[in-house]
Motif scaffolding. Structure first.
Motif, PDB file in Angstrom:
ATOM      1  N   ILE A   1     -11.342  62.633  86.177  1.00 20.05           N
ATOM      2  CA  ILE A   1     -12.207  63.086  87.258  1.00 20.05           C
ATOM      3  C   ILE A   1     -11.778  62.439  88.569  1.00 20.05           C
ATOM      4  O   ILE A   1     -11.906  61.219  88.749  1.00 20.05           O
ATOM      5  CB  ILE A   1     -13.682  62.754  86.958  1.00 20.05           C
ATOM      6  CG1 ILE A   1     -14.102  63.397  85.626  1.00 20.05           C
ATOM      7  CG2 ILE A   1     -14.581  63.229  88.094  1.00 20.05           C
ATOM      8  CD1 ILE A   1     -15.498  63.028  85.184  1.00 20.05           C
TER       9      ILE A   1
ATOM     10  N   THR B   1     -21.964  64.006  84.185  1.00 18.21           N
ATOM     11  CA  THR B   1     -22.092  63.906  85.643  1.00 18.21           C
ATOM     12  C   THR B   1     -23.261  64.690  86.217  1.00 18.21           C
ATOM     13  O   THR B   1     -23.652  64.471  87.360  1.00 18.21           O
ATOM     14  CB  THR B   1     -20.810  64.407  86.339  1.00 18.21           C
ATOM     15  OG1 THR B   1     -20.684  65.821  86.119  1.00 18.21           O
ATOM     16  CG2 THR B   1     -19.579  63.688  85.789  1.00 18.21           C
TER      17      THR B   1
ATOM     18  N   LEU C   1     -23.066  67.811  86.912  1.00 16.89           N
ATOM     19  CA  LEU C   1     -22.488  68.809  87.806  1.00 16.89           C
ATOM     20  C   LEU C   1     -22.009  70.036  87.052  1.00 16.89           C
ATOM     21  O   LEU C   1     -21.488  69.951  85.951  1.00 16.89           O
ATOM     22  CB  LEU C   1     -21.306  68.201  88.578  1.00 16.89           C
ATOM     23  CG  LEU C   1     -21.623  67.017  89.490  1.00 16.89           C
ATOM     24  CD1 LEU C   1     -20.360  66.529  90.162  1.00 16.89           C
ATOM     25  CD2 LEU C   1     -22.673  67.385  90.523  1.00 16.89           C
TER      26      LEU C   1
ATOM     27  N   VAL D   1     -17.640  73.038  88.856  1.00 20.60           N
ATOM     28  CA  VAL D   1     -16.651  72.211  89.533  1.00 20.60           C
ATOM     29  C   VAL D   1     -15.260  72.666  89.110  1.00 20.60           C
ATOM     30  O   VAL D   1     -15.086  73.361  88.102  1.00 20.60           O
ATOM     31  CB  VAL D   1     -16.836  70.711  89.204  1.00 20.60           C
ATOM     32  CG1 VAL D   1     -18.224  70.253  89.599  1.00 20.60           C
ATOM     33  CG2 VAL D   1     -16.584  70.449  87.726  1.00 20.60           C
TER      34      VAL D   1
ATOM     35  N   ILE E   1     -14.026  66.577  92.153  1.00 20.60           N
ATOM     36  CA  ILE E   1     -15.456  66.474  92.430  1.00 20.60           C
ATOM     37  C   ILE E   1     -15.692  65.823  93.788  1.00 20.60           C
ATOM     38  O   ILE E   1     -14.992  64.889  94.173  1.00 20.60           O
ATOM     39  CB  ILE E   1     -16.148  65.630  91.326  1.00 20.60           C
ATOM     40  CG1 ILE E   1     -16.238  66.440  90.029  1.00 20.60           C
ATOM     41  CG2 ILE E   1     -17.528  65.169  91.744  1.00 20.60           C
ATOM     42  CD1 ILE E   1     -16.828  65.680  88.871  1.00 20.60           C
TER      43      ILE E   1
END
Length: 235
Positions: free
Chosen positions: A21, A70, A72, A75, A103
């Motif tokens: 990430i 996360t 999220l 992404v 990210i």
């Protein structure tokens, strides 16, 4: 002829999904690591990851794991490589499918570090000791990121919705670990016609640099095209 009995005779193998990430804090390209390990009393820094679920394909599992870790969704997530050395995991025979994600650091909830002992590290200052073959995964992901960023406008995934040309230049200098001429960089970027100039200016900037947004329609159309977006020779 294939039958279930022949499948049952085959040795079983675990499939893990690990995510490299990347994030950008305005100055440095960073990578998100967590503390974990096969021995609870001897934890080390590692990539975020999880296991392939029986009812999911690789992409769905990778998206689910990233969301669970996360919070999220939607992404940039791309499959990188499959790591299958026999002794890569000392506990169980495990094949790992690695993905890299881009990210915006601002979108990461502060509770993430508390729940997973997560920490952002500048790419140039990562811990020397990482779990299993995660260093190899990261090195490969950095090379892939540089290659992709040279041809495609995926760097926008690491920026806030509104940004300045100097901010964009800092990002690409962080990715490529080099410096670009300001005028040439601005000319090259604007020539792609992927940016929309806003009437707003950055308040924190001394000269009040104009803010830009990505033209989403053009970005989606050309994100997989050969753009020669950034190259070391171009600046």
């Amino acid at each position: 002829m294939l039958d279930k009995a022949s499948y049952n005779k085959q040795p079983k193998c675990l499939v893990a999904l690990d995510s490299i990430i990347f994030g950008f804090d305005g100055e440095q390209l960073k990578i998100l690591l967590v503390k974990r390990g096969p021995n609870p009393t001897l934890q080390t820094w590692s990539l975020m990851g999880g296991w392939l679920a029986p009812n999911e394909n690789l992409e769905r599992s990778a998206e689910r794991i990233l969301f669970e870790l996360t919070g999220l969704k939607n992404v940039y997530l791309e499959q990188l490589y499959t790591f299958g050395d026999v002794d890569r995991d000392p506990i169980e025979r495990t094949v790992s499918v690695a993905y890299f994600a881009l990210i915006n650091i601002e979108h990461i909830d502060s509770t993430l570090s508390q729940a997973y002992h997560a920490e952002w590290f500048p790419v140039s200052e990562m811990p020397k000791e990482l779990l299993f073959d995660h260093r190899q995964m990261i090195d490969l992901a950095i090379n892939k990121l540089r290659y992709k960023a040279a041809l495609h406008p995926l760097g926008f995934e690491l920026l806030p919705e509104k940004f300045t040309i100097p901010q964009l230049q800092k990002l690409y200098e962080a990715i490529f670990q080099t410096t670009f001429d300001k005028r040439n960089f601005s000319r090259k970027i604007l020539s792609t016609r992927l940016l929309v100039k806003l009437k707003e200016k950055q308040k924190s900037s001394k000269k009040g640099a104009y803010l830009y947004q990505v033209d989403q329609e053009r970005y989606e159309t050309y994100s997989n095209s050969f753009l020669n977006f950034v190259s070391n020779s171009a600046f």
